[in-house]
Enzyme design. Structure first.
Site, short mmCIF file in Angstrom:
data_model
loop_
_atom_site.label_atom_id
_atom_site.label_comp_id
_atom_site.label_asym_id
_atom_site.label_seq_id
_atom_site.Cartn_x
_atom_site.Cartn_y
_atom_site.Cartn_z
N ASP A 1 44.74 77.49 -101.64
CA ASP A 1 45.48 76.36 -101.07
C ASP A 1 45.02 76.28 -99.62
O ASP A 1 45.45 77.10 -98.80
CB ASP A 1 46.99 76.62 -101.18
CG ASP A 1 47.82 75.61 -100.40
OD1 ASP A 1 49.04 75.85 -100.23
OD2 ASP A 1 47.27 74.59 -99.94
N LYS B 1 42.52 69.54 -91.05
CA LYS B 1 42.48 68.95 -92.40
C LYS B 1 42.72 67.44 -92.32
O LYS B 1 42.25 66.67 -93.16
CB LYS B 1 43.55 69.60 -93.26
CG LYS B 1 43.49 69.26 -94.73
CD LYS B 1 44.47 70.13 -95.48
CE LYS B 1 44.77 69.59 -96.86
NZ LYS B 1 45.77 70.43 -97.55
N GLU C 1 46.95 69.02 -104.90
CA GLU C 1 48.01 69.99 -104.59
C GLU C 1 49.26 69.82 -105.46
O GLU C 1 49.75 70.82 -106.00
CB GLU C 1 48.37 69.91 -103.10
CG GLU C 1 47.31 70.55 -102.23
CD GLU C 1 47.25 70.01 -100.81
OE1 GLU C 1 46.25 70.31 -100.12
OE2 GLU C 1 48.18 69.31 -100.38
N ASP D 1 56.53 67.87 -101.04
CA ASP D 1 55.76 68.86 -100.28
C ASP D 1 55.96 68.63 -98.78
O ASP D 1 55.32 67.77 -98.18
CB ASP D 1 54.27 68.74 -100.66
CG ASP D 1 53.40 69.78 -99.98
OD1 ASP D 1 52.23 69.93 -100.38
OD2 ASP D 1 53.86 70.45 -99.03
#
Lengths: 525, 196
Positions: free
Chosen positions: A8, A70, A171, A194
């Site tokens: 992850d 990211k 994800e 999330d």
């Protein structure tokens, strides 16, 4: 084939897991931590730091400490996202040779895949030390909304780190895998909420007979747990100024301590009703050292952060709307990200859905666990699990007048292949430039440019007569291939797709070699 | 029972200190500084004398300062000759802060720092050892710590080595080791061997 690990690669924290004896195991690093901050830094004496050490000196060395990169992976330098990012970070963003975005650290420009690779190298090292064997393959997760450039850049990061990336999976899908395989869930609609350190994502999945289908996504790339930390930091700064008379807003050492205290307090208040903030020697004046101590209760933190949680619920509503669903249609809610341990957040979700969220998975680790399970099934060649994802954004091309013509609508299940026939705009036009975009705006330029190519050799005739079939082919990894053929001549013309921000193979090789030097540095430490 | 020599020395220091205060009150800062310097000869590193020498900075005219800081530099050199590097360093810092272009002072400062760093590293030993707190926060708060020491203490989590703390601190090696040595001497921290 050796063990395939699941990684992850998070915006704020990363985690690595592997399946051993048919059970997924999260791999702790040498210090015993199961998650690693996605931070990379170069100190003034040229030491390279990754993870916890990099994070803990981030405030005193902000220009050369990189985090939340990211958000930038696979993006063009002149994109809106890059412009927004530059306003929120102290490190310098620069234009790369392929118009991609690079980060300048200690005088050198690094590509985003190169920096991501530093984290992946660390994860690889952690896994190898635990397994006592070399690790060469991995499954890496990405947000569901990542476009082709971003997915390819993530794969490039893996390559630079010396990993063969067997699959890029979403994800929420990974989280659902961890949940689904553990609980024998079938024929259910699952919402994955999330709330990470720096970003917030909602995905709605349908799980049916072992098939996972992502039916909608929504999110905010600038909403996360760190926003709650910042609220606490501002509170502490204000009180210190009022009580001690010290303005610490520019004091880097003090700010680093305040940041760590804020995060620690926030975490403690998820389990306890109150917490003590203790910062001795936080300021100095003519009388000597000054200390800041204060008791903070959970309700106070909730008051400070409630609007942020409400913002996340608004995004949940958006995801439901995208899927044409109501809250009552959702069968299970999965929480991902450490911030979801916050009691107020759990309560708000329960109130909104009229049901409690599922508690069986560790929110910090669930994505890595799902990636590890998928990795294991790939390495075994198992057919137990079939993943169906969707493209989160519509795909199409620019047509006459700068319009965006969609060929594949968003939330279409992948893999998929669709075609559409186009023609020329002008008489005797012998070539067309096909520009491939991803997004929802009717104006092509307002969307993300994925690539472009030229189809030449079209017969000279009146406009509107030639028939050019443009095909979009999206594979299991979400990678897009676009081709075009002139149907009238029956000739298959040669097509060249130019990606606007990809690293070349030579660049990747050079970065991988340099990354190996970094690995040596790590071992020496 | 006190050592007679110490008692005499302390009484003498007290007299000199009081004489220095008198001179200071009358505005004769050069004389005051001279007297407090004498205290350092008898008792190197005497904190009270150092504090009062510092306080002269706010009172003394530019011309008088030149005399004061020349004498401080001379005193620092004398202390170096006696291997009294810590007080020499303090005095040299004062000189440089007020006269950054003083090449002689800078040269002596660099040399003194080198010698002190060597001492600190000898005192600290293996910098790969893990640092742990040896006192409770209540006790630590009674001690007059520098800002840098306080920051270093805040970073200690029982997992980081001396070298790793140096990296986190953002301080230069000399300043960091100086603070660590002080924390070690005051029993605020201790070291343990790292796990294999």
């Amino acid at each position: 084939m050796g063990k395939v690990i699941g990684i992850d690669l998070g915006t704020t924290n990363s985690c690595v897991a592997v399946v051993l004896n048919k059970q997924p195991v999260v791999i702790p690093n040498k210090a015993g931590y199961r998650i690693t901050p996605s931070y990379f830094a170069i100190t003034k004496d040229n030491k390279k730091l990754v993870g916890n050490l990099a994070k803990r000196q981030a405030v005193i060395n902000p220009e050369n400490t990189v985090f939340a990169f990211k958000r930038l992976i696979g993006r063009r330098f002149d994109s809106q996202e890059v412009e927004l990012a530059q306003k929120s970070v102290a490190y310098k963003l620069t234009r790369g040779p392929n118009d991609d975005v690079r980060i300048n650290i200690a005088g050198k420009d690094y590509s985003i895949p190169e920096i991501s690779a530093m984290i992946l190298i660390e994860m690889k090292k952690v896994a190898e030390e635990y397994l006592s064997e070399e690790v060469k393959e991995a499954v890496i997760t990405v947000p569901a909304y990542f476009n082709d450039n971003q997915r390819q850049a993530t794969k490039d990061a893996g390559k630079i780190a010396g990993l063969d990336v067997m699959r890029i999976i979403n994800e929420p899908t990974a989280a659902a895998i961890a949940y689904g395989l553990n609980r024998g869930v079938d024929n259910q609609k699952v919402l994955v909420y999330d709330f990470g350190g720096g970003t917030f994502d909602v995905s709605i999945l349908e799980i049916h007979k072992g098939v996972f289908e992502v039916i909608s996504t929504a999110g905010d790339t600038y909403l996360g747990g760190e926003d709650i930390d910042n609220r606490l930091i501002q509170l502490f700064l204000k009180e210190i100024k009022e009580t001690i008379g010290a303005d610490l807003s520019s004091d880097r050492m003090a700010l680093q301590r305040l940041k760590e205290a804020a995060e620690k307090t926030k975490i403690e208040l998820s389990g306890a009703m109150e917490s003590m903030v203790n910062l001795p020697f936080i300021a100095y004046d003519k009388t000597g050292p000054r200390h800041y101590t204060r008791r903070i209760v959970r309700t106070e933190l909730e008051k400070l952060s409630e609007d942020l949680i409400d913002k996340s619920i608004a995004i949940v509503k958006e995801a439901l709307k995208n899927a044409n669903l109501k809250a009552s249609d959702i069968n299970e809610i999965i929480l991902v990200g450490g911030q979801t341990r916050m009691p107020l957040l759990v309560e708000k979700i329960r109130n909104f859905f009229g049901r409690a969220s599922h508690k069986g998975v560790n929110p910090d680790e669930v994505v890595a666990i799902g990636a590890a399970i998928d990795a294991a099934s790939l390495s075994e060649g198992s057919n137990d699990m079939l993943l169906l994802d969707v493209t989160p954004l519509s795909l199409g091309i620019e047509t006459h007048g700068g319009q965006f013509t969609k060929i594949i609508e968003r939330n279409t299940t992948i893999p998929v292949k669709k075609s559409h026939t186009f023609t020329t705009s002008y008489d005797n036009q012998t070539a067309v430039r096909i520009r491939v975009f991803q997004g929802e705006n009717q104006i092509a330029e307002e969307n993300e440019l994925l690539g472009e190519f030229i189809l030449s050799g079209i017969r000279m005739t009146k406009k509107g007569e030639p028939r050019i079939e443009v095909s979009f082919d999206i594979d299991n990894n979400g990678i897009v291939n676009v081709s075009a053929v002139d149907l009238d001549t029956g000739l298959e013309n040669k097509i060249e797709i130019t990606s606007s921000s990809k690293l070349t193979e030579d660049e990747i090789k050079a970065m991988a070699e340099e990354a190996q030097l970094y690995e040596i540095d790590l071992k020496d430490e | 029972m006190n050592n007679p020599e110490t008692v005499i020395k302390n009484e003498k220091i007290l007299h000199i200190f009081e004489a220095g205060l008198d001179s200071f009150a009358q505005g004769d800062f050069v004389q005051a500084q001279k007297l407090w310097k004498e205290i350092l000869e008898l008792d190197p590193g005497n904190e009270l004398a150092m504090d009062y020498i510092h306080s002269i900075e706010e009172e003394v005219s530019f011309e008088d300062k030149k005399i004061v800081y020349k004498e401080l530099l001379d005193e620092a050199i004398r202390l170096i000759g006696k291997n009294q590097f810590e007080p020499a360093y303090e005095l040299l810092q004062m000189v440089i802060q007020n006269d950054p272009k003083n090449e002689k002072a800078q040269e002596f400062l660099d040399t003194t720092k080198g010698l002190l760093l060597k001492d600190y590293l000898a005192e600290i030993g293996d910098t790969n050892y893990i640092v742990k707190l040896n006192k409770g926060m209540e006790d630590i708060m009674k001690i007059n710590l520098t800002k840098e020491s306080a920051y270093i203490l805040s970073m200690i989590d029982g997992n980081l080595s001396v070298e790793e703390l140096l990296t986190l601190s953002g301080l230069d090696r000399f300043n960091f080791m100086r603070n660590i040595a002080m924390l070690l001497r005051n029993d605020i921290i201790t070291f343990i061997r790292p796990r294999r």
